[in-house]
Design a protein around this motif. Structure first.
Motif, PDB file in Angstrom:
ATOM      1  N   ARG A  72      43.212 -18.481 -33.430  1.00 22.39           N
ATOM      2  CA  ARG A  72      44.325 -18.457 -32.568  1.00 22.39           C
ATOM      3  C   ARG A  72      45.505 -18.510 -33.199  1.00 22.39           C
ATOM      4  NH1 ARG A  72      43.369 -14.682 -29.698  1.00 22.39           N
ATOM      5  NH2 ARG A  72      45.064 -15.445 -28.295  1.00 22.39           N
ATOM      6  N   ALA A  75      46.213 -15.665 -35.412  1.00 24.71           N
ATOM      7  CA  ALA A  75      46.774 -14.443 -34.753  1.00 24.71           C
ATOM      8  C   ALA A  75      47.912 -14.706 -34.124  1.00 24.71           C
ATOM      9  CB  ALA A  75      45.724 -14.445 -33.233  1.00 24.71           C
ATOM     10  N   ASP A  79      51.039 -12.007 -34.757  1.00 24.85           N
ATOM     11  CA  ASP A  79      51.440 -11.200 -33.565  1.00 24.85           C
ATOM     12  C   ASP A  79      53.088 -11.554 -33.663  1.00 24.85           C
ATOM     13  OD1 ASP A  79      51.354  -9.459 -31.436  1.00 24.85           O
ATOM     14  OD2 ASP A  79      51.143 -11.350 -29.961  1.00 24.85           O
ATOM     15  N   ALA A 134      40.900 -10.418 -36.547  1.00 25.48           N
ATOM     16  CA  ALA A 134      40.953 -11.446 -35.473  1.00 25.48           C
ATOM     17  C   ALA A 134      42.132 -12.135 -35.592  1.00 25.48           C
ATOM     18  CB  ALA A 134      39.574 -12.429 -35.913  1.00 25.48           C
ATOM     19  N   ALA A 160      39.364 -12.157 -30.097  1.00 24.61           N
ATOM     20  CA  ALA A 160      39.705 -11.138 -29.190  1.00 24.61           C
ATOM     21  C   ALA A 160      39.469  -9.658 -29.579  1.00 24.61           C
ATOM     22  CB  ALA A 160      41.128 -11.692 -28.723  1.00 24.61           C
ATOM     23  N   ALA A 161      39.163  -9.728 -30.906  1.00 21.31           N
ATOM     24  CA  ALA A 161      38.998  -8.242 -31.238  1.00 21.31           C
ATOM     25  C   ALA A 161      37.594  -7.496 -30.818  1.00 21.31           C
ATOM     26  CB  ALA A 161      38.970  -8.163 -32.790  1.00 21.31           C
ATOM     27  N   ARG A 162      37.869  -6.223 -30.604  1.00 21.26           N
ATOM     28  CA  ARG A 162      36.712  -5.556 -30.039  1.00 21.26           C
ATOM     29  C   ARG A 162      36.313  -4.404 -31.002  1.00 21.26           C
ATOM     30  NH1 ARG A 162      36.615  -9.564 -27.667  1.00 21.26           N
ATOM     31  NH2 ARG A 162      37.027 -10.008 -25.779  1.00 21.26           N
ATOM     32  N   ARG A 270      39.631  -3.683 -33.178  1.00 19.93           N
ATOM     33  CA  ARG A 270      40.922  -3.922 -32.748  1.00 19.93           C
ATOM     34  C   ARG A 270      41.174  -4.776 -31.884  1.00 19.93           C
ATOM     35  NH1 ARG A 270      42.813   1.543 -29.158  1.00 19.93           N
ATOM     36  NH2 ARG A 270      40.921   1.600 -27.909  1.00 19.93           N
ATOM     37  N   ILE A 271      42.342  -5.307 -31.781  1.00 19.08           N
ATOM     38  CA  ILE A 271      42.735  -6.123 -30.401  1.00 19.08           C
ATOM     39  C   ILE A 271      43.483  -5.350 -29.487  1.00 19.08           C
ATOM     40  CG2 ILE A 271      43.871  -8.330 -29.683  1.00 19.08           C
ATOM     41  CD1 ILE A 271      43.510  -9.503 -32.351  1.00 19.08           C
ATOM     42  N   GLN A 274      47.113  -6.009 -28.146  1.00 18.99           N
ATOM     43  CA  GLN A 274      48.282  -5.944 -28.911  1.00 18.99           C
ATOM     44  C   GLN A 274      48.537  -4.483 -29.413  1.00 18.99           C
ATOM     45  OE1 GLN A 274      47.025  -8.186 -32.619  1.00 18.99           O
ATOM     46  NE2 GLN A 274      47.198 -10.269 -31.410  1.00 18.99           N
TER      47      GLN A 274
END
Length: 295
Positions: A72, A75, A79, A134, A160-162, A270-271, A274
């Motif tokens: 985190r 990330a 970000d 991630a 949080a990535a999918r 991807r997240i 974002q």
């Protein structure tokens, strides 16, 4: 908790050794010991036993949280960096076999839309691709692997990535054109237990095939698909590859796999929160998803 101390703690937990952790982090063993002691003092509890080095119950709990906290933090850093990045930045991390015509075409269309597009592709192993997305080091990731038809890939924890499927193609055994198996209509992988195989962890990981008893005769530690297919064509061993990769090499034959049923699958990581919809990464993701829906 100091993230530097958490990284040192994870290094010791992963390696099971203060000296090995020191080598990994390029610290002295004394520095590693001092950092672990400082973390234990901060939390007021032992985290590791010595001789042998093992995790205490508190250490096991911290190990789980430390990994998530560091992801985190990375990330968050990425970000913030993304906000101040020049317009048009696009970083895509992908495994070697995740490169495919749909991606090439989508990048070409994206370039026609924006003269300011600054794209970068990074080839890496599957775990590295997942970690890059991630932590936000990459805007998008493309990971590949072999799985049962329509089953998702078993990827590492991506935070949080999918992930979403992009494309599937038949999985085949790649053999030289003059190999005795080359003219078979189909094979069972277990029937090839006496054959030599090539273990290519960064391209086609041998250990992820869902069958026991196969033996590697050669290990290839590179990430160049052309080198791997050249090794197969020269008779150094067999490998399971996506059919398009085999069809592109004149010295190889693609033998269908009857058992177990396998496909080569590529997934997009991807997240979502974002990507607002207008940036290059969001446009590329939409193009790839549209291509998947049209199949």
């Amino acid at each position: 908790m100091d993230p530097h101390l958490l990284r040192t703690f994870l290094a010791v937990a992963d390696t099971g050794s203060f000296s090995a952790a020191a080598d990994r982090l390029r610290y002295t063993q004394s520095a590693v010991s001092q950092q672990i002691a400082a973390l234990e003092a901060d939390l007021r509890t032992p985290l590791l036993t010595r001789r042998p080095v093992t995790l205490t119950p508190a250490g096991k709990r911290l190990r789980h949280h430390a990994s998530l906290l560091l992801v985190r933090l990375e990330a968050a850093r990425a970000d913030v960096t993304r906000v101040i990045a020049p317009p048009g930045r696009l970083i895509v991390a992908l495994t070697p076999l995740a490169w495919h015509p749909e991606l090439a075409g989508a990048l070409a269309r994206l370039r026609t839309e924006s003269a300011r597009l600054s794209a970068r592709l990074r080839i890496a192993g599957r775990d590295q691709v997942v970690a890059s997305v991630a932590t936000g080091e990459a805007d998008l990731g493309l990971a590949d692997g072999f799985t049962a038809p329509s089953d998702p890939l078993r990827l590492p924890d991506a935070g949080a990535a999918r992930a979403a499927g992009v494309t599937e193609s038949p999985a085949v055994v790649a053999v030289p054109v003059d190999h005795p198996v080359a003219r078979r209509r189909a094979v069972e992988l277990s029937d090839l237990a006496d054959a030599y195989w090539i273990d290519a962890p960064d391209v086609a990981p041998f250990g992820r095939l869902p069958v026991d008893g196969l033996r590697p005769g050669l290990r290839y530690d590179g990430a160049d698909v052309t080198v791997l297919t050249g090794l197969i064509a020269a008779g150094h061993g067999l490998a399971v590859l996506p059919e398009p990769a085999v069809a592109a090499h004149p010295g190889l034959a693609a033998v269908p796999i009857a058992v177990p049923r396998l496909v080569h699958r590529i997934e997009l990581l991807r997240i979502p929160e974002q990507l607002t919809g207008g940036e290059p990464a969001a446009r590329l993701a939409a193009m790839l998803n549209a291509g998947n829906e049209s199949q």
